[in-house]
Write an enzyme that holds these catalytic residues in place. Structure first.
Site, PDB file in Angstrom:
ATOM      1  N   TYR A   1      -4.682   7.518  -7.030  1.00 14.60           N
ATOM      2  CA  TYR A   1      -3.728   6.558  -6.467  1.00 14.60           C
ATOM      3  C   TYR A   1      -4.097   6.242  -5.019  1.00 14.60           C
ATOM      4  O   TYR A   1      -4.136   5.070  -4.609  1.00 14.60           O
ATOM      5  CB  TYR A   1      -2.321   7.144  -6.554  1.00 14.60           C
ATOM      6  CG  TYR A   1      -1.236   6.282  -5.958  1.00 14.60           C
ATOM      7  CD1 TYR A   1      -0.884   5.065  -6.536  1.00 14.60           C
ATOM      8  CD2 TYR A   1      -0.549   6.686  -4.818  1.00 14.60           C
ATOM      9  CE1 TYR A   1       0.118   4.274  -5.993  1.00 14.60           C
ATOM     10  CE2 TYR A   1       0.458   5.907  -4.267  1.00 14.60           C
ATOM     11  CZ  TYR A   1       0.788   4.710  -4.860  1.00 14.60           C
ATOM     12  OH  TYR A   1       1.783   3.927  -4.314  1.00 14.60           O
TER      13      TYR A   1
ATOM     14  N   LYS B   1      -5.252   2.634  -3.165  1.00 14.68           N
ATOM     15  CA  LYS B   1      -4.576   2.066  -2.000  1.00 14.68           C
ATOM     16  C   LYS B   1      -5.523   1.967  -0.801  1.00 14.68           C
ATOM     17  O   LYS B   1      -5.437   1.011  -0.008  1.00 14.68           O
ATOM     18  CB  LYS B   1      -3.339   2.887  -1.651  1.00 14.68           C
ATOM     19  CG  LYS B   1      -2.244   2.838  -2.717  1.00 14.68           C
ATOM     20  CD  LYS B   1      -1.815   1.408  -3.015  1.00 14.68           C
ATOM     21  CE  LYS B   1      -0.619   1.345  -3.962  1.00 14.68           C
ATOM     22  NZ  LYS B   1      -0.238  -0.046  -4.294  1.00 14.68           N
TER      23      LYS B   1
ATOM     24  N   SER C   1       0.831  -1.195   0.000  1.00 14.72           N
ATOM     25  CA  SER C   1       0.000   0.000   0.000  1.00 14.72           C
ATOM     26  C   SER C   1       0.873   1.255   0.000  1.00 14.72           C
ATOM     27  O   SER C   1       2.036   1.216  -0.416  1.00 14.72           O
ATOM     28  CB  SER C   1      -0.942  -0.022   1.223  1.00 14.72           C
ATOM     29  OG  SER C   1      -1.879   1.034   1.148  1.00 14.72           O
TER      30      SER C   1
END
Length: 261
Positions: A176, A180, A154
């Site tokens: 993004y 995650k 992550s």
């Protein structure tokens, strides 16, 4: 975090995605040095097929040169059929999958207002759908053997940003971070679902930015950044989360420099 012992992953088979460079390559090499048989997978098998340096051939060669066992399995994890083929080929080659490290990523840094649907769909396919699908493919075998380890890579970008925003808000990392955050929720959900099966599911993020070909390309750090974190730090933390008995450490949303077993 204690130092790794040679052979502590003996007998285990590990799939490491995104293993052609950066964090994935470092994890594959660390697990190989600890005795795991490595199935290294990425799109880049040979030189000249990606603008970034690093290939699966390079990673596998380093593992073998150090005395480990590794094979390269080229796959495009945005394609469901490639994911199914990957696991089938690893099972044909090694007979089992004990560890799955979901590290592969395709990343674009663009403000949400300007983000194309195609790129957003690709990011979610590689960073969320692929880890979910790969887990579905390896869980039956892990259940049959009574143990397993799934580690999702992550990022601190999964955390909610501050308002008023700091300078990082201008990097275009919202999508993004969304990917995650979804991956971390998958981690805790799977950890709960698989607890009785003795399958550990954890996520791991760098504490500081790691200078990899990808982060250097996007201008997120520099090779001489004194605040950067070497990829070997992530590799050591990944090993710590995958070497303990599966029921001991699970459901952790960890950072690389957290206290780990």
């Amino acid at each position: 975090m204690r130092e790794p012992a040679v052979g502590e992953l003996d007998g285990r088979v590990a799939i490491v995605t995104g293993a052609s460079r950066g964090i994935g390559a470092a994890i594959a090499e660390a697990f190989g040095a600890a005795g795991a048989r490595i199935a290294a997978t990425a799109r880049t098998l040979e030189d000249g097929t990606n603008r970034l340096p690093g290939t699966l051939r390079d990673t596998v060669s380093r593992i073998r040169d150090a005395g480990g066992t590794a094979e390269a399995f080229a796959a495009d994890l945005s394609v469901p059929g490639d994911r199914t083929r990957l696991v089938s080929q690893v099972l044909d080659r090694y007979g089992q999958v004990d560890i799955l490290v979901n590290n592969a990523a395709v990343t674009y840094f663009t403000p949400v207002a300007d983000f194309s649907p195609r790129r957003m769909a690709l990011m979610f396919e590689v960073q969320v759908n692929a880890p979910t699908h790969l887990a579905q493919l390896v869980i039956p075998g892990m259940r049959e053997r009574g143990q397993g380890w799934i580690l999702n890579i992550s990022s601190v970008a999964a955390r909610h940003p501050s308002v008023p925003p700091d300078r990082l808000a201008g990097l275009g990392a919202t999508v993004y971070g969304m990917c995650k955050a979804a991956l971390e929720r998958l981690t805790t959900g799977l950890a709960a679902e698989l607890y009785a099966d003795n399958i550990a599911v954890n996520s791991l993020a760098p504490t500081q930015v790691v200078p990899t070909p990808g982060t250097l390309f996007h201008g997120l750090t520099t090779e001489n950044d004194p605040n950067a974190e070497p990829p070997e730090v992530m590799a050591a933390a990944a090993l710590a989360l995958c070497r303990e008995p599966a029921g001991k450490v699970t459901g952790r949303i960890a950072c690389s420099q957290d206290p780990l077993p």
